[in-house]
Design an enzyme around this catalytic site. Sequence first.
Site, PDB file in Angstrom:
ATOM      1  CG  ASP A  30      -2.066   0.968   1.105  1.00  0.00           C
ATOM      2  OD1 ASP A  30      -3.214   0.503   0.967  1.00  0.00           O
ATOM      3  OD2 ASP A  30      -1.821   2.197   1.130  1.00  0.00           O
ATOM      4  CG  ASN A  86     -12.140  -0.410   3.878  1.00  0.00           C
ATOM      5  OD1 ASN A  86     -12.463  -0.962   4.923  1.00  0.00           O
ATOM      6  ND2 ASN A  86     -11.001   0.238   3.739  1.00  0.00           N
ATOM      7  CD  GLN A  93     -14.735  -0.231  -2.856  1.00  0.00           C
ATOM      8  OE1 GLN A  93     -15.884  -0.555  -2.517  1.00  0.00           O
ATOM      9  NE2 GLN A  93     -14.117  -0.776  -3.890  1.00  0.00           N
ATOM     10  CB  VAL A  95      -9.005   2.103  -4.879  1.00  0.00           C
ATOM     11  CG1 VAL A  95      -8.665   1.537  -6.253  1.00  0.00           C
ATOM     12  CG2 VAL A  95      -7.984   3.160  -4.480  1.00  0.00           C
ATOM     13  CG  HIS A  99      -8.600  -2.759  -2.421  1.00  0.00           C
ATOM     14  ND1 HIS A  99      -9.504  -2.035  -3.170  1.00  0.00           N
ATOM     15  CD2 HIS A  99      -8.456  -2.084  -1.256  1.00  0.00           C
ATOM     16  CE1 HIS A  99      -9.880  -0.971  -2.481  1.00  0.00           C
ATOM     17  NE2 HIS A  99      -9.274  -0.977  -1.314  1.00  0.00           N
ATOM     18  CG  HIS A 101      -6.856  -2.791   3.072  1.00  0.00           C
ATOM     19  ND1 HIS A 101      -6.068  -1.678   2.897  1.00  0.00           N
ATOM     20  CD2 HIS A 101      -8.044  -2.480   2.503  1.00  0.00           C
ATOM     21  CE1 HIS A 101      -6.760  -0.738   2.274  1.00  0.00           C
ATOM     22  NE2 HIS A 101      -7.972  -1.195   2.023  1.00  0.00           N
TER      23      HIS A 101
HETATM   24  P1  5GP Z   1      -9.736   1.574   0.339  1.00  0.00           P
HETATM   25  O1  5GP Z   1      -9.983   2.771   1.206  1.00  0.00           O
HETATM   26  O2  5GP Z   1     -10.368   1.738  -1.029  1.00  0.00           O
HETATM   27  O3  5GP Z   1     -10.090   0.278   1.001  1.00  0.00           O
HETATM   28  O4  5GP Z   1      -8.182   1.503   0.187  1.00  0.00           O
HETATM   29  C1  5GP Z   1      -7.477   1.908  -0.939  1.00  0.00           C
HETATM   30  C2  5GP Z   1      -6.030   1.768  -0.585  1.00  0.00           C
HETATM   31  O5  5GP Z   1      -5.278   1.893  -1.775  1.00  0.00           O
HETATM   32  C3  5GP Z   1      -5.534   2.850   0.382  1.00  0.00           C
HETATM   33  O6  5GP Z   1      -4.980   2.228   1.537  1.00  0.00           O
HETATM   34  C4  5GP Z   1      -4.478   3.601  -0.437  1.00  0.00           C
HETATM   35  O7  5GP Z   1      -3.372   4.006   0.333  1.00  0.00           O
HETATM   36  C5  5GP Z   1      -4.100   2.605  -1.509  1.00  0.00           C
HETATM   37  N1  5GP Z   1      -3.705   3.209  -2.768  1.00  0.00           N
HETATM   38  C6  5GP Z   1      -4.378   4.173  -3.443  1.00  0.00           C
HETATM   39  N2  5GP Z   1      -3.737   4.498  -4.584  1.00  0.00           N
HETATM   40  C7  5GP Z   1      -2.622   3.712  -4.625  1.00  0.00           C
HETATM   41  C8  5GP Z   1      -1.556   3.585  -5.567  1.00  0.00           C
HETATM   42  O8  5GP Z   1      -1.478   4.252  -6.594  1.00  0.00           O
HETATM   43  N3  5GP Z   1      -0.600   2.663  -5.283  1.00  0.00           N
HETATM   44  C9  5GP Z   1      -0.637   1.906  -4.160  1.00  0.00           C
HETATM   45  N4  5GP Z   1       0.364   1.040  -3.994  1.00  0.00           N
HETATM   46  N5  5GP Z   1      -1.632   1.985  -3.248  1.00  0.00           N
HETATM   47  C10 5GP Z   1      -2.610   2.880  -3.480  1.00  0.00           C
END
Ligand code: 5GP
Length: 107
Positions: A30, A86, A93, A95, A99, A101
């Site tokens: 991440d 998420n 959420q 992205v 996914h 985590h």
């Molecule tokens: P969410 O809130 O959607 O469950 O988590 C998305 C996760 O993706 C976040 O922890 C964020 O730091 C990670 N993330 C977002 N953009 C990028 C990226 O371009 N590269 C990487 N490696 N992680 C990302």
Amino acid sequence: MDNCIFCEIIAHKIPAQLIYEDAELIAFNDIHPRAKVHFLIIPKKHLVSLAECTEQEQELLGKMLLLAPKLAKQQGLQHGFKTAINTGRAGGQEVWHLHLHIYGDGV
Ligand code: 5GP
Ligand code: ZN
């Protein structure tokens, strides 16, 4: 899928610290780790969220979960780890590509 940052990582169009890749899944660190170790396991298939998955995804979802402890161990989390998926706006959420985590401090 256009404009999906995780599809771009899958296509190696934008860089990420990859820790695993096979025909169906990819895992990478991440970009904003919330623990000493924090990586994501994602399907190569663009699935928006857990809420959009159907029985068709049963095997793929199982593979994601079973990969988690293997990679966690490799990444130094042999004593345990946290997992999170998420889902949706109210689920935090950010992205819109499914996914998982995996994170922890390894102690
Ligand atoms: P969410 O809130 O959607 O469950 O988590 C998305 C996760 O993706 C976040 O922890 C964020 O730091 C990670 N993330 C977002 N953009 C990028 C990226 O371009 N590269 C990487 N490696 N992680 C990302
Ligand atoms: Zn995508």
